[in-house]
Design a protein around this motif. Structure first.
Motif, PDB file in Angstrom:
ATOM      1  N   ASP A 127      -8.824   2.719  -3.436  1.00 35.77           N
ATOM      2  CA  ASP A 127      -8.685   3.971  -4.183  1.00 35.77           C
ATOM      3  C   ASP A 127      -7.312   4.119  -4.820  1.00 35.77           C
ATOM      4  O   ASP A 127      -7.142   4.875  -5.771  1.00 35.77           O
ATOM      5  CB  ASP A 127      -8.963   5.170  -3.272  1.00 35.77           C
ATOM      6  CG  ASP A 127      -8.054   5.205  -2.050  1.00 35.77           C
ATOM      7  OD1 ASP A 127      -7.836   4.133  -1.427  1.00 35.77           O
ATOM      8  OD2 ASP A 127      -7.567   6.296  -1.714  1.00 35.77           O
ATOM      9  N   LEU A 128      -6.320   3.397  -4.322  1.00 34.25           N
ATOM     10  CA  LEU A 128      -4.961   3.484  -4.861  1.00 34.25           C
ATOM     11  C   LEU A 128      -4.759   2.624  -6.099  1.00 34.25           C
ATOM     12  O   LEU A 128      -3.810   2.823  -6.842  1.00 34.25           O
ATOM     13  CB  LEU A 128      -3.947   3.025  -3.807  1.00 34.25           C
ATOM     14  CG  LEU A 128      -3.706   3.970  -2.639  1.00 34.25           C
ATOM     15  CD1 LEU A 128      -2.865   3.274  -1.576  1.00 34.25           C
ATOM     16  CD2 LEU A 128      -3.029   5.236  -3.120  1.00 34.25           C
ATOM     17  N   THR A 149       2.291   5.957  -7.402  1.00 36.73           N
ATOM     18  CA  THR A 149       1.260   6.759  -8.051  1.00 36.73           C
ATOM     19  C   THR A 149       1.553   8.249  -7.921  1.00 36.73           C
ATOM     20  O   THR A 149       1.377   8.998  -8.879  1.00 36.73           O
ATOM     21  CB  THR A 149      -0.144   6.452  -7.488  1.00 36.73           C
ATOM     22  OG1 THR A 149      -0.128   6.620  -6.073  1.00 36.73           O
ATOM     23  CG2 THR A 149      -0.571   5.040  -7.833  1.00 36.73           C
ATOM     24  N   SER A 150       2.037   8.678  -6.770  1.00 37.48           N
ATOM     25  CA  SER A 150       2.263  10.113  -6.582  1.00 37.48           C
ATOM     26  C   SER A 150       3.525  10.595  -7.282  1.00 37.48           C
ATOM     27  O   SER A 150       3.545  11.672  -7.869  1.00 37.48           O
ATOM     28  CB  SER A 150       2.322  10.462  -5.091  1.00 37.48           C
ATOM     29  OG  SER A 150       3.447   9.859  -4.485  1.00 37.48           O
ATOM     30  N   ALA A 205       2.451   1.618  -3.315  1.00 34.82           N
ATOM     31  CA  ALA A 205       1.470   2.121  -4.290  1.00 34.82           C
ATOM     32  C   ALA A 205       1.345   3.639  -4.183  1.00 34.82           C
ATOM     33  O   ALA A 205       1.272   4.340  -5.196  1.00 34.82           O
ATOM     34  CB  ALA A 205       0.115   1.455  -4.064  1.00 34.82           C
ATOM     35  N   GLU A 206       1.337   4.160  -2.958  1.00 39.38           N
ATOM     36  CA  GLU A 206       1.244   5.610  -2.759  1.00 39.38           C
ATOM     37  C   GLU A 206       2.431   6.323  -3.392  1.00 39.38           C
ATOM     38  O   GLU A 206       2.270   7.348  -4.058  1.00 39.38           O
ATOM     39  CB  GLU A 206       1.150   5.938  -1.267  1.00 39.38           C
ATOM     40  CG  GLU A 206      -0.177   5.521  -0.655  1.00 39.38           C
ATOM     41  CD  GLU A 206      -0.201   5.589   0.866  1.00 39.38           C
ATOM     42  OE1 GLU A 206       0.877   5.651   1.499  1.00 39.38           O
ATOM     43  OE2 GLU A 206      -1.323   5.574   1.420  1.00 39.38           O
ATOM     44  N   HIS A 251      -7.852   0.119   0.787  1.00 35.55           N
ATOM     45  CA  HIS A 251      -6.980   0.963  -0.033  1.00 35.55           C
ATOM     46  C   HIS A 251      -7.315   0.863  -1.519  1.00 35.55           C
ATOM     47  O   HIS A 251      -6.470   1.128  -2.363  1.00 35.55           O
ATOM     48  CB  HIS A 251      -5.516   0.594   0.217  1.00 35.55           C
ATOM     49  CG  HIS A 251      -5.133   0.738   1.650  1.00 35.55           C
ATOM     50  ND1 HIS A 251      -4.950   1.958   2.255  1.00 35.55           N
ATOM     51  CD2 HIS A 251      -4.928  -0.181   2.618  1.00 35.55           C
ATOM     52  CE1 HIS A 251      -4.640   1.787   3.526  1.00 35.55           C
ATOM     53  NE2 HIS A 251      -4.624   0.493   3.772  1.00 35.55           N
ATOM     54  N   VAL A 263       0.844  -1.204   0.000  1.00 34.68           N
ATOM     55  CA  VAL A 263       0.000   0.000   0.000  1.00 34.68           C
ATOM     56  C   VAL A 263       0.879   1.255   0.000  1.00 34.68           C
ATOM     57  O   VAL A 263       0.662   2.186  -0.773  1.00 34.68           O
ATOM     58  CB  VAL A 263      -0.949   0.000   1.219  1.00 34.68           C
ATOM     59  CG1 VAL A 263      -1.648   1.354   1.364  1.00 34.68           C
ATOM     60  CG2 VAL A 263      -1.974  -1.130   1.088  1.00 34.68           C
TER      61      VAL A 263
END
Length: 120
Positions: A94-95, A72-73, A68-69, A92, A65
């Motif tokens: 939404d990720l 993606t960012s 993934a943050e 999670h 998780v």
């Protein structure tokens, strides 16, 4: 289907090997597999990655998780979670653009990847 460059992060060595083989045979380029988020993050800095297939529970400090943050960012990498941890995956969701629950089969993985290719 469009060939993608995919980051594979899975701490189960057998699962990682079969996943990598299946994706390669389907015509995709695979970066990895990595068993820890730290190694995968380092690789993501060096490669242009279209999408990442991430296990949520990884060996090491960082979870899938958290990875993934970062992906993606920082690099706008699209994520597919591959996990048996339904609760964490749902929390999670939404990720990720897709979730493939373990135990999965090859068709489920390839379909999730193909959907990414069509939306990108």
């Amino acid at each position: 289907a469009e060939a993608l460059t995919l980051l594979v992060v899975e701490d189960d060595a057998d699962a990682a090997a079969s996943l990598t083989e299946m994706l390669t045979e389907a015509g995709h380029s695979v970066v990895g597999p990595f068993h820890s988020a730290a190694a995968a993050e380092a690789a993501a800095a060096l490669h242009a990655i279209d999408a990442a297939l991430l296990d949520i529970n990884l060996s090491g400090e960082m979870t899938g998780v958290e990875l993934a943050e970062v992906l993606t960012s920082r690099w706008d990498v699209r994520v597919i979670f591959i996990s048996g941890d339904v609760t964490a995956a749902a929390r999670h969701a939404d990720l990720a653009e897709a979730l493939v629950l373990k135990p999965y089969n090859g068709a489920q993985i390839l379909e999730a990847v193909a959907r990414l290719g069509r939306t990108g």
